[in-house]
Design an enzyme around this catalytic site. Structure first.
Site: not given
Length: 421
Positions: A90, A144, A244
């Site tokens: 990440r 995700n 988002y």
């Protein structure tokens, strides 16, 4: 009833456990299996999970295992919440896109594509194991990028529904602002995962009065602050975009912002170290307050509600989920996966009708759906050219030179997770 959580060693898991304990009448679990390859984390999380169940008087049994086949065997539902590559991957997803002047984010843009490429093959392998042991089990995907992962599962013929906590977060926040019970708030929620708008806020159900204009007039400042967007954007749209959407509506400003502060991955990694230390305390028997800062608010309530409905044990009749389009948004392919209000029961999720969307929203939805189709092809079949095309198609990239640079960086940073690289 048996449930399995793949990725059960996540620091998220105590949030889920707390929901299972509190809402045991809605979802009466007899056996809960936490599956994770990280044995050290799994035992810390599993120990806390057992103490939470014991404190709240839940009679269910909690089992931990690193064996996926054993963990999902005979499960009525399997929840997926895994992160291939962990926080280190990440961190990279949030960093190398910035080098090219693009948003660095783990679920959208170039970083989101990298996550999809790492994740889809792993999830499909797990789903095949579930199908071999129990073909009737429901798969609930919280991993995700949810839209792409759910589309992969559905195209492979699995009984799958995708879940995100954005909608339930809005529902809870709006209910608090309006001083009503959360169950009274019905959202006209439409779009794709992490690309959604609340086009209506209704009291009492799908046919209730739309009080969105009133909500924005009276609480517009609070809504905008929560979105980290100027109120002028919300007022001009007249709808509530998801958080988002700031990556699209304020791309360049967000890139500059991300360059000047620690990555979210670094913050989460530090938080996880603290949480795991807390989880190892044998006196801790409830989820710690720090967990609220980890993300995933209200995930447990949404997961319980969805699992209960799919397993025929009640649950809300209407829920926001990720499921197959099947004509709901006529400008998208039928097999696209959309995030909308749906009627959910033991047969699955059926989207409620959606009124014709303003091109301001439908155009962007169609654009990102095209990217998601290309991203899935890249995840399934590999190849630098497929990665390049997906990046070129993404509205947060969209330029040849950027797509070339980002493709090189994506492959270089993810080679260990890409069988074809």
């Amino acid at each position: 009833m048996k449930l399995a959580v793949v990725g059960g060693g996540s620091t998220y898991t105590p949030e889920l456990i707390d929901g299972f304990a509190r809402l045991r009448d809605t979802l009466p679990i007899e056996e809960l299996v936490l599956v994770d390859p990280a044995a050290d984390r799994l035992e810390l999380v599993g120990g806390l999970a057992r103490r939470i169940f014991a404190k709240q008087g839940h009679p269910g049994r909690i089992v931990t295992t690193s064996d996926v086949d054993a963990g999902v065997a005979d499960a009525d539902a399997v929840l997926l919440q895994l992160r291939v590559g962990g926080q280190a991957a990440r961190q990279r997803d949030e960093t190398w896109p910035l080098e090219c002047g693009c948003v660095g984010q783990e679920t959208t843009g170039a970083g989101g594509l990298a996550k999809a490429l790492r994740t889809v093959p792993v999830v499909l392998d797990i789903a095949e194991r579930v199908r071999r042991t129990n073909p009737d089990a429901w798969i609930i995907d919280f991993t995700n990028p949810v839209g792409i992962v759910t589309r992969a599962l559905l195209q492979a013929g699995h009984k799958a529904v995708g879940l995100c906590n954005v909608a339930i977060g809005f529902q809870r926040k709006f209910a608090k602002l309006l001083d009503v019970a959360p169950g009274e708030v019905h959202l006209d929620h439409v779009g794709l995962n992490h690309l959604t708008w609340e086009t209506g806020v209704r009291l009492g159900g799908p046919g209730g009065e739309d009080i969105l204009p009133k909500l924005l007039a009276e609480h517009g400042d609070a809504v905008a602050e929560d979105l980290h967007m100027p109120r002028a954007i919300v007022d001009r749209l007249g709808v509530v975009p998801s958080y988002y959407l700031r990556y699209y509506y304020q791309h360049d400003a967000v890139v500059e912002e991300l360059k000047t502060k620690p990555s979210r991955a670094a913050e989460v990694a530090a938080m996880e170290r603290q949480l795991l230390e807390m989880y190892g305390d044998p006196a801790l028997d409830e989820k710690p307050e720090l967990l609220a800062k980890r993300g995933g608010a209200f995930y447990s309530e949404a997961a319980v509600d969805l699992a209960a409905s799919l397993l025929g044990n009640g649950g809300s009749p209407y829920q926001v989920v990720n499921t197959v389009n099947n004509g709901t948004l006529p400008f998208l392919p039928d097999d696209a996966v959309i995030e909308v209000q749906a009627a959910v029961d033991g047969t699955g999720a059926r989207p409620l009708p959606v009124e014709r969307l303003d091109p301001l929203y439908s155009g962007l939805i169609a654009h990102v759906t095209g990217y998601e189709e290309l991203a899935l092809q890249a995840a399934l079949h590999g190849g630098r050219d497929r990665v390049f095309k997906a990046l070129l198609a993404h509205p947060l990239v969209g330029q040849y030179a950027y797509a070339e640079q980002l493709t090189d960086r994506l492959v270089a940073h993810n080679r260990e997770h890409l069988a074809w690289a």
